[in-house]
Design a protein around this motif. Structure first.
Motif, mmCIF file in Angstrom:
data_model
loop_
_atom_site.group_PDB
_atom_site.id
_atom_site.type_symbol
_atom_site.label_atom_id
_atom_site.label_comp_id
_atom_site.label_asym_id
_atom_site.label_seq_id
_atom_site.Cartn_x
_atom_site.Cartn_y
_atom_site.Cartn_z
ATOM 1 N N ALA A 67 -0.190 -4.137 -2.388
ATOM 2 C CA ALA A 67 -1.157 -4.300 -3.473
ATOM 3 C C ALA A 67 -1.633 -5.742 -3.572
ATOM 4 O O ALA A 67 -2.820 -6.010 -3.826
ATOM 5 C CB ALA A 67 -0.537 -3.866 -4.794
ATOM 6 N N SER A 70 -4.144 -6.543 -0.578
ATOM 7 C CA SER A 70 -5.126 -5.493 -0.315
ATOM 8 C C SER A 70 -6.485 -6.024 0.089
ATOM 9 O O SER A 70 -7.339 -5.267 0.546
ATOM 10 C CB SER A 70 -5.286 -4.606 -1.562
ATOM 11 N N TYR A 110 1.252 3.148 -8.495
ATOM 12 C CA TYR A 110 0.685 2.586 -7.262
ATOM 13 C C TYR A 110 -0.680 3.188 -6.917
ATOM 14 O O TYR A 110 -1.406 2.627 -6.097
ATOM 15 C CB TYR A 110 1.648 2.803 -6.095
#
Length: 303
Positions: A67, A70, A110
């Motif tokens: 994350a 990304s 997520y």
């Protein structure tokens, strides 16, 4: 929900194959390369070492790294595939620690929205909650996922529709929604629609029979309760009867009877020629005779 290592390995064998099978993915560019290494570590902790807590922590670390990075220029598909496999391992670890109630919220942190869940993750969640007899927790999640236009173009869409019908709608008794989904979905052929509608009709009939049986059992239970109350009343009346009989032959009555006899003897002894003695004795004898008949005839009925 504990299981042996062979079961865990079997559950992960097909799900992690694409990620663990290729040596080129292990040397793919960052950040998915680092996440893939953590995925290998998490899978080993889960299957080999049975350290479920450490496996879950490793998956969470890898997902956070993905994350954070990304914005990388690497292909999005690689990162998404690694992320999906991490979630599969994490779900298995939570289930092994008997923390299956946390699975849905853990996954959504997520992917943010249910419509973005990968088919493989969604399938695993459906099977897990269905096995734990909590399919209602997945009702809105799967419903929203199936209504998403992008998801309807996925090759796994039909399999998830069928799983939704079998594991969620039918067990919950949502027969009307199931029929609307089958008729309104373009993924089923006419033959498949007829087969699915037949299954739905059979499930509806079975639930109706179960409901009728449940009502019959409840009715019989109520009748049994009424019979029990009537029996209790009879027992109470019998106890009252026994108490009356026992009280009738109690010590005060015996004393009264003895006093009457003594009085009778005194009258006969001191004034046998008195005109009042004969009628008195005659009436007293009649009273004793009636008492004897009433008492002994009542007792003979219960012998």
């Amino acid at each position: 929900m504990k299981s042996d290592s062979s079961t865990s390995a079997a559950a992960l064998g097909g799900l992690l194959g694409p990620v663990r099978g290729s040596e080129s993915e292990r040397v793919s560019p960052a950040p998915s390369a680092a996440a893939a290494v953590l995925l290998e570590e998490a899978a080993d902790l889960l299957v080999v070492h049975l350290d479920f807590g450490k496996a879950l922590q490793t998956c969470e670390l890898a997902c956070r790294n993905l994350a954070r990075d990304s914005v990388s220029e690497e292909p999005a598909g690689t990162s998404l595939e690694v992320k999906c496999s991490l979630c599969v391992v994490g779900i298995q670890a939570l289930a092994e620690m008997d923390r299956w109630q946390e699975v849905l919220s853990w996954v959504l942190q997520y992917y943010q929205v249910p419509e973005k869940l990968p088919p493989k993750v969604l399938e695993l969640c459906i099977l897990l909650y269905s096995k734990m007899q909590k399919p209602r927790a997945m009702l809105d999640v799967v419903r929203g996922w199936l209504q998403d236009l992008d998801n309807q173009r996925l090759p796994e869409y039909q399999a998830l529709v069928e799983l939704y019908l079998q594991q969620i709608l039918l067990p919950l008794g949502c027969f009307s929604e199931a029929e609307e989904l089958v008729v309104g979905s373009a993924v089923f052929t006419e033959e498949q629609q007829l087969s699915a509608l037949k299954v739905i009709s059979t499930a509806r009939q079975q639930q109706t029979h179960k409901r009728s049986d449940s009502e019959e059992v409840q009715k019989l239970s109520q009748e049994g309760c009424s019979s029990h109350k009537f029996l209790s009343l009879l027992i109470l009346l019998r106890r009252l009867r026994d108490f009356a009989v026992n009280h009738f032959f109690s010590l005060p009555f015996k004393k009264s009877l003895l006093a009457a006899l003594i009085l009778c003897f005194l009258v006969l002894r001191f004034d046998r020629a008195s005109p009042f003695s004969l009628p008195f004795l005659y009436k007293l004898a009649q009273i004793f005779h009636r008492l004897r008949e009433a008492v002994f005839s009542h007792l003979y009925q219960f012998l």
